[in-house]
Design an enzyme around this catalytic site. Structure first.
Site, PDB file in Angstrom:
ATOM      1  N   PHE A  30       0.842  -1.192   0.000  1.00 58.44           N
ATOM      2  CA  PHE A  30       0.000   0.000   0.000  1.00 58.44           C
ATOM      3  C   PHE A  30       0.876   1.240   0.000  1.00 58.44           C
ATOM      4  CE2 PHE A  30       0.803  -0.888   4.445  1.00 58.44           C
ATOM      5  CZ  PHE A  30       0.928   0.361   5.054  1.00 58.44           C
ATOM      6  N   CYS A  31       0.295   2.320  -0.503  1.00 57.77           N
ATOM      7  CA  CYS A  31       0.934   3.630  -0.460  1.00 57.77           C
ATOM      8  C   CYS A  31      -0.109   4.604   0.071  1.00 57.77           C
ATOM      9  CB  CYS A  31       1.467   4.027  -1.842  1.00 57.77           C
ATOM     10  SG  CYS A  31       0.195   4.171  -3.109  1.00 57.77           S
ATOM     11  N   ALA A  32      -0.056   5.852  -0.306  1.00 58.06           N
ATOM     12  CA  ALA A  32      -1.020   6.826   0.206  1.00 58.06           C
ATOM     13  C   ALA A  32      -2.412   6.596  -0.369  1.00 58.06           C
ATOM     14  CB  ALA A  32      -0.553   8.248  -0.078  1.00 58.06           C
TER      15      ALA A  32
END
Length: 131
Positions: A86-88
């Site tokens: 995951f990222c932002a």
């Protein structure tokens, strides 16, 4: 001058081959021993907190940290585990999931909506990390 492939093309190619998971389904995996959460955000973004137990690897170092032959290897990148990246908001992690897939990680999943969706869903968040 036009690029042969822009970011939209790269995201479409990645989405054609990677697995995705919702925040709700990812939250159900939080305590699973055979799952590793990988936070691909930049160091400064960790001030918002992170998913409990997630390993932090900035997207720019992914290939070096994932490769077991690299001196930078992080054992969180275990091919036997399901990796939930995951990222932002989901863009960087989409590309990262494709990269890991190309490297031979067969159990990699992108969490749709990223950390933003996780936090908005009220899922557990570890507080501020030492940034």
């Amino acid at each position: 001058m036009s690029l042969a492939k822009g970011f939209k093309d790269l995201l479409a190619e990645a989405n054609a081959v990677i697995d995705v998971i919702s925040v709700h389904d990812a939250e159900q995996l939080l305590e699973a021993a055979d799952v590793a959460f990988i936070d691909l955000r930049e160091r400064e973004e960790l001030a918002q907190g992170t998913i409990p137990g997630a390993a932090h690897v900035p997207r720019g170092l992914l290939e070096f940290v994932a490769d077991p032959e690299s001196p930078m290897h992080n054992p969180a990148f275990d091919p036997a585990k399901r990796l939930v990246v995951f990222c932002a908001s989901g863009g960087r992690s989409t590309l990262a999931a494709k990269t890991l897939h190309d490297m031979g990680f067969l159990k990699v999943t992108n969490m749709v909506g990223g950390f933003q969706a996780w936090a908005e869903a009220g899922a557990p968040v570890d507080p501020l990390r030492d940034v």
